[in-house]
Design an enzyme around this catalytic site. Structure first.
Site, mmCIF file in Angstrom:
data_model
loop_
_atom_site.group_PDB
_atom_site.id
_atom_site.type_symbol
_atom_site.label_atom_id
_atom_site.label_comp_id
_atom_site.label_asym_id
_atom_site.label_seq_id
_atom_site.Cartn_x
_atom_site.Cartn_y
_atom_site.Cartn_z
ATOM 1 N N GLY A 146 -58.662 -19.155 45.661
ATOM 2 C CA GLY A 146 -59.839 -19.587 46.396
ATOM 3 C C GLY A 146 -61.141 -19.298 45.680
ATOM 4 O O GLY A 146 -61.246 -18.372 44.873
ATOM 5 N N HIS A 161 -58.655 -23.161 48.750
ATOM 6 C CA HIS A 161 -59.850 -23.344 49.568
ATOM 7 C C HIS A 161 -61.130 -22.968 48.830
ATOM 8 O O HIS A 161 -61.166 -22.047 48.019
ATOM 9 C CB HIS A 161 -59.735 -22.503 50.837
ATOM 10 C CG HIS A 161 -59.508 -21.042 50.576
ATOM 11 N ND1 HIS A 161 -60.536 -20.149 50.378
ATOM 12 C CD2 HIS A 161 -58.366 -20.324 50.451
ATOM 13 C CE1 HIS A 161 -60.046 -18.953 50.163
ATOM 14 N NE2 HIS A 161 -58.731 -19.018 50.198
ATOM 15 N N ASP A 162 -62.168 -23.754 49.101
ATOM 16 C CA ASP A 162 -63.541 -23.478 48.645
ATOM 17 C C ASP A 162 -63.722 -23.552 47.137
ATOM 18 O O ASP A 162 -64.706 -23.045 46.593
ATOM 19 C CB ASP A 162 -64.016 -22.102 49.147
ATOM 20 C CG ASP A 162 -63.875 -21.953 50.646
ATOM 21 O OD1 ASP A 162 -64.512 -22.733 51.369
ATOM 22 O OD2 ASP A 162 -63.110 -21.072 51.099
#
Length: 257
Positions: free
Chosen positions: A138, A120-121
Protein backbone atom coordinates in the site's frame (compact mmCIF):
# COMPACT_ATOMS: atom_id res chain seq x y z
CA UNK A 1 -21.78 -2.09 -27.17
CA UNK A 2 -20.81 -5.75 -27.14
CA UNK A 3 -21.80 -7.51 -23.91
CA UNK A 4 -21.77 -11.30 -23.89
CA UNK A 5 -25.05 -12.86 -22.84
CA UNK A 6 -23.42 -14.60 -19.86
CA UNK A 7 -21.80 -11.44 -18.47
CA UNK A 8 -23.36 -9.80 -15.41
CA UNK A 9 -23.37 -6.02 -15.75
CA UNK A 10 -25.12 -4.08 -13.01
CA UNK A 11 -27.77 -1.75 -14.44
CA UNK A 12 -26.18 1.23 -12.69
CA UNK A 13 -22.75 0.62 -14.23
CA UNK A 14 -21.75 3.10 -16.95
CA UNK A 15 -20.28 1.28 -19.94
CA UNK A 16 -19.34 3.10 -23.13
CA UNK A 17 -21.18 1.96 -26.24
CA UNK A 18 -17.89 0.94 -27.88
CA UNK A 19 -16.67 -1.21 -24.96
CA UNK A 20 -16.60 -5.01 -25.07
CA UNK A 21 -17.52 -7.22 -22.11
CA UNK A 22 -16.61 -10.91 -22.41
CA UNK A 23 -18.29 -14.10 -21.20
CA UNK A 24 -18.99 -14.45 -17.47
CA UNK A 25 -17.42 -11.10 -16.64
CA UNK A 26 -18.91 -9.25 -13.66
CA UNK A 27 -19.25 -5.46 -13.63
CA UNK A 28 -20.34 -3.79 -10.39
CA UNK A 29 -22.76 -0.88 -9.85
CA UNK A 30 -20.17 1.88 -9.33
CA UNK A 31 -18.00 1.03 -12.32
CA UNK A 32 -17.42 3.32 -15.30
CA UNK A 33 -15.77 1.86 -18.39
CA UNK A 34 -14.47 4.09 -21.20
CA UNK A 35 -14.46 3.88 -24.97
CA UNK A 36 -13.07 0.79 -26.73
CA UNK A 37 -12.04 -0.87 -23.48
CA UNK A 38 -12.12 -4.67 -23.59
CA UNK A 39 -12.96 -6.82 -20.58
CA UNK A 40 -12.10 -10.51 -20.89
CA UNK A 41 -14.00 -13.55 -19.72
CA UNK A 42 -14.42 -14.09 -15.98
CA UNK A 43 -12.84 -10.74 -15.15
CA UNK A 44 -14.36 -8.97 -12.12
CA UNK A 45 -14.53 -5.18 -11.97
CA UNK A 46 -16.07 -3.81 -8.80
CA UNK A 47 -15.82 -0.96 -6.29
CA UNK A 48 -15.91 2.70 -7.26
CA UNK A 49 -13.73 2.13 -10.30
CA UNK A 50 -13.26 4.42 -13.28
CA UNK A 51 -11.51 2.98 -16.34
CA UNK A 52 -10.51 5.14 -19.29
CA UNK A 53 -10.32 4.41 -23.01
CA UNK A 54 -8.73 1.55 -24.93
CA UNK A 55 -7.73 -0.51 -21.92
CA UNK A 56 -7.52 -4.29 -22.30
CA UNK A 57 -8.41 -6.25 -19.17
CA UNK A 58 -7.74 -9.95 -19.71
CA UNK A 59 -9.65 -12.92 -18.34
CA UNK A 60 -9.70 -13.57 -14.59
CA UNK A 61 -8.27 -10.16 -13.68
CA UNK A 62 -9.59 -8.60 -10.47
CA UNK A 63 -9.98 -4.82 -10.68
CA UNK A 64 -11.37 -2.59 -7.95
CA UNK A 65 -11.68 -5.14 -5.14
CA UNK A 66 -11.60 -4.11 -1.48
CA UNK A 67 -8.13 -3.53 -0.04
CA UNK A 68 -6.26 -6.23 1.83
CA UNK A 69 -6.03 -3.86 4.77
CA UNK A 70 -7.54 -4.82 8.14
CA UNK A 71 -8.31 -1.14 8.82
CA UNK A 72 -10.60 -0.96 5.81
CA UNK A 73 -14.21 -0.76 6.99
CA UNK A 74 -16.12 -0.63 3.71
CA UNK A 75 -15.79 3.11 3.12
CA UNK A 76 -16.42 4.42 -0.40
CA UNK A 77 -12.98 4.77 -1.95
CA UNK A 78 -11.78 4.71 -5.54
CA UNK A 79 -9.62 3.16 -8.22
CA UNK A 80 -8.92 5.42 -11.20
CA UNK A 81 -7.29 3.93 -14.30
CA UNK A 82 -6.22 6.00 -17.31
CA UNK A 83 -6.05 5.02 -20.97
CA UNK A 84 -4.32 2.30 -23.02
CA UNK A 85 -3.36 0.05 -20.10
CA UNK A 86 -3.04 -3.72 -20.42
CA UNK A 87 -4.04 -5.75 -17.37
CA UNK A 88 -3.21 -9.40 -17.84
CA UNK A 89 -4.55 -12.62 -16.34
CA UNK A 90 -5.03 -12.78 -12.55
CA UNK A 91 -3.62 -9.29 -11.97
CA UNK A 92 -5.16 -7.57 -8.92
CA UNK A 93 -5.70 -3.82 -8.56
CA UNK A 94 -7.41 -2.52 -5.42
CA UNK A 95 -9.33 0.59 -4.43
CA UNK A 96 -7.90 3.01 -1.87
CA UNK A 97 -8.49 3.48 1.85
CA UNK A 98 -9.73 6.48 3.80
CA UNK A 99 -6.45 6.63 5.71
CA UNK A 100 -4.40 6.77 2.53
CA UNK A 101 -6.26 9.46 0.63
CA UNK A 102 -8.99 7.21 -0.72
CA UNK A 103 -7.68 6.75 -4.27
CA UNK A 104 -5.53 4.21 -6.04
CA UNK A 105 -4.43 5.93 -9.22
CA UNK A 106 -2.97 4.38 -12.40
CA UNK A 107 -1.83 6.41 -15.39
CA UNK A 108 -1.65 5.53 -19.08
CA UNK A 109 0.01 2.85 -21.23
CA UNK A 110 1.09 0.60 -18.38
CA UNK A 111 1.47 -3.18 -18.64
CA UNK A 112 0.53 -5.35 -15.67
CA UNK A 113 1.58 -8.91 -16.42
CA UNK A 114 -0.04 -12.00 -14.94
CA UNK A 115 -0.31 -12.12 -11.14
CA UNK A 116 1.05 -8.61 -10.63
CA UNK A 117 -0.52 -6.70 -7.75
CA UNK A 118 -1.24 -3.04 -6.99
CA UNK A 119 -2.40 -2.48 -3.42
CA UNK A 120 -4.51 0.31 -1.93
CA UNK A 121 -3.58 3.98 -2.29
CA UNK A 122 -0.75 3.40 -4.77
CA UNK A 123 0.04 5.95 -7.45
CA UNK A 124 1.52 4.77 -10.74
CA UNK A 125 2.65 6.99 -13.61
CA UNK A 126 2.69 6.29 -17.33
CA UNK A 127 4.48 3.70 -19.43
CA UNK A 128 5.43 1.31 -16.62
CA UNK A 129 5.90 -2.45 -16.93
CA UNK A 130 5.12 -4.81 -14.06
CA UNK A 131 6.44 -8.26 -14.91
CA UNK A 132 4.82 -11.48 -13.67
CA UNK A 133 4.25 -11.47 -9.94
CA UNK A 134 5.55 -7.93 -9.33
CA UNK A 135 3.89 -6.64 -6.16
CA UNK A 136 3.30 -3.22 -4.64
CA UNK A 137 2.28 -2.86 -1.01
CA UNK A 138 0.00 0.00 0.00
CA UNK A 139 0.80 3.68 -0.52
CA UNK A 140 3.64 3.07 -2.99
CA UNK A 141 4.45 5.77 -5.56
CA UNK A 142 5.87 4.72 -8.92
CA UNK A 143 7.11 7.29 -11.45
CA UNK A 144 6.85 7.17 -15.23
CA UNK A 145 8.53 4.44 -17.33
CA UNK A 146 9.54 2.24 -14.40
CA UNK A 147 10.17 -1.47 -15.02
CA UNK A 148 9.48 -3.91 -12.19
CA UNK A 149 11.10 -7.30 -12.74
CA UNK A 150 9.29 -10.57 -12.13
CA UNK A 151 8.58 -11.52 -8.49
CA UNK A 152 9.87 -8.19 -7.21
CA UNK A 153 8.12 -6.45 -4.33
CA UNK A 154 8.01 -2.94 -2.85
CA UNK A 155 7.45 -2.11 0.84
CA UNK A 156 4.56 0.18 1.76
CA UNK A 157 5.11 3.95 1.54
CA UNK A 158 8.17 3.48 -0.67
CA UNK A 159 8.75 5.53 -3.83
CA UNK A 160 10.26 4.39 -7.12
CA UNK A 161 11.63 7.23 -9.27
CA UNK A 162 10.96 7.69 -12.97
CA UNK A 163 12.91 5.49 -15.42
CA UNK A 164 14.11 3.20 -12.62
CA UNK A 165 14.63 -0.52 -13.20
CA UNK A 166 13.94 -3.02 -10.41
CA UNK A 167 15.62 -6.37 -11.00
CA UNK A 168 13.67 -9.62 -10.85
CA UNK A 169 13.19 -11.00 -7.35
CA UNK A 170 14.21 -7.75 -5.66
CA UNK A 171 12.78 -6.71 -2.31
CA UNK A 172 12.66 -2.91 -2.22
CA UNK A 173 12.42 -1.38 1.25
CA UNK A 174 13.68 2.19 0.63
CA UNK A 175 13.15 4.81 -2.07
CA UNK A 176 14.85 4.11 -5.40
CA UNK A 177 16.02 7.34 -7.11
CA UNK A 178 15.08 8.15 -10.71
CA UNK A 179 17.12 6.57 -13.51
CA UNK A 180 18.65 3.93 -11.21
CA UNK A 181 18.77 0.15 -11.27
CA UNK A 182 18.16 -1.67 -8.00
CA UNK A 183 18.35 -5.36 -7.23
CA UNK A 184 18.72 -7.89 -4.43
CA UNK A 185 17.31 -8.58 -0.99
CA UNK A 186 17.22 -5.98 0.44
CA UNK A 187 17.61 -4.10 -2.81
CA UNK A 188 20.74 -2.02 -3.39
CA UNK A 189 21.65 0.26 -6.26
CA UNK A 190 23.49 -1.44 -9.11
CA UNK A 191 24.12 1.52 -11.41
CA UNK A 192 21.98 3.45 -13.85
CA UNK A 193 19.28 2.25 -16.20
CA UNK A 194 21.34 3.49 -19.14
CA UNK A 195 19.60 1.24 -21.67
CA UNK A 196 16.21 2.56 -20.60
CA UNK A 197 17.35 6.17 -20.82
CA UNK A 198 18.64 5.63 -24.35
CA UNK A 199 15.42 3.94 -25.41
CA UNK A 200 13.41 6.88 -24.09
CA UNK A 201 15.39 9.41 -26.10
CA UNK A 202 17.77 10.89 -23.55
CA UNK A 203 20.68 12.53 -25.33
CA UNK A 204 24.28 11.53 -24.69
CA UNK A 205 24.81 14.84 -22.91
CA UNK A 206 21.89 14.25 -20.53
CA UNK A 207 22.97 10.70 -19.81
CA UNK A 208 26.51 11.92 -19.09
CA UNK A 209 25.16 14.45 -16.57
CA UNK A 210 23.00 11.78 -14.92
CA UNK A 211 26.07 9.52 -14.65
CA UNK A 212 28.04 12.34 -13.04
CA UNK A 213 25.16 12.95 -10.63
CA UNK A 214 25.13 9.26 -9.71
CA UNK A 215 28.90 9.33 -9.04
CA UNK A 216 28.59 12.36 -6.78
CA UNK A 217 25.63 10.96 -4.86
CA UNK A 218 26.56 7.31 -4.52
CA UNK A 219 30.22 6.78 -5.44
CA UNK A 220 31.92 9.66 -3.67
CA UNK A 221 32.92 9.62 -0.01
CA UNK A 222 30.66 12.57 0.73
CA UNK A 223 27.74 12.35 3.14
CA UNK A 224 24.36 12.55 1.45
CA UNK A 225 23.69 16.19 2.39
CA UNK A 226 27.16 17.20 1.23
CA UNK A 227 26.69 15.30 -2.02
CA UNK A 228 23.33 16.97 -2.63
CA UNK A 229 24.85 20.40 -2.08
CA UNK A 230 27.76 19.65 -4.43
CA UNK A 231 25.43 18.27 -7.11
CA UNK A 232 23.11 21.28 -6.87
CA UNK A 233 26.02 23.70 -7.15
CA UNK A 234 27.62 21.99 -10.14
CA UNK A 235 24.67 20.63 -12.15
CA UNK A 236 21.47 21.84 -10.51
CA UNK A 237 20.47 24.02 -13.45
CA UNK A 238 19.81 20.95 -15.62
CA UNK A 239 16.22 19.59 -15.37
CA UNK A 240 17.24 15.92 -15.48
CA UNK A 241 19.53 16.47 -12.48
CA UNK A 242 16.96 18.55 -10.63
CA UNK A 243 14.60 15.57 -10.81
CA UNK A 244 17.09 13.54 -8.77
CA UNK A 245 17.66 16.38 -6.31
CA UNK A 246 13.94 16.89 -5.72
CA UNK A 247 13.26 13.16 -5.34
CA UNK A 248 16.02 12.57 -2.79
CA UNK A 249 15.25 15.74 -0.84
CA UNK A 250 11.61 14.66 -0.46
CA UNK A 251 12.42 11.14 0.77
CA UNK A 252 10.87 10.07 4.07
CA UNK A 253 11.86 6.41 4.12
CA UNK A 254 15.44 7.02 3.10
CA UNK A 255 17.25 6.32 -0.14
CA UNK A 256 18.45 2.98 -1.46
CA UNK A 257 22.26 3.26 -1.58
Amino acid sequence: MSIHSTAIVHPEAVVDVSAQIGPYAIIGPHVRIGAQTQVGSHAVIEGDTTIGARNHIFHHASVGAAPQDLKYAGERTKLIIGDDNMIREFATLHIGTAGGGGITRIGNKNLFMAYSHVAHDCSIGDGCVFANGATLAGHVEVGDFVIMGGLSAVHQFTRIGAYAFIGGGSMVAMDVPPYCTAQGDRAELAGLNAVGLTRHGFTDEKIARIKEAYKILFRSKLGLNEALAKLKAEHGEHPEVQVMLDFISASKRGITR
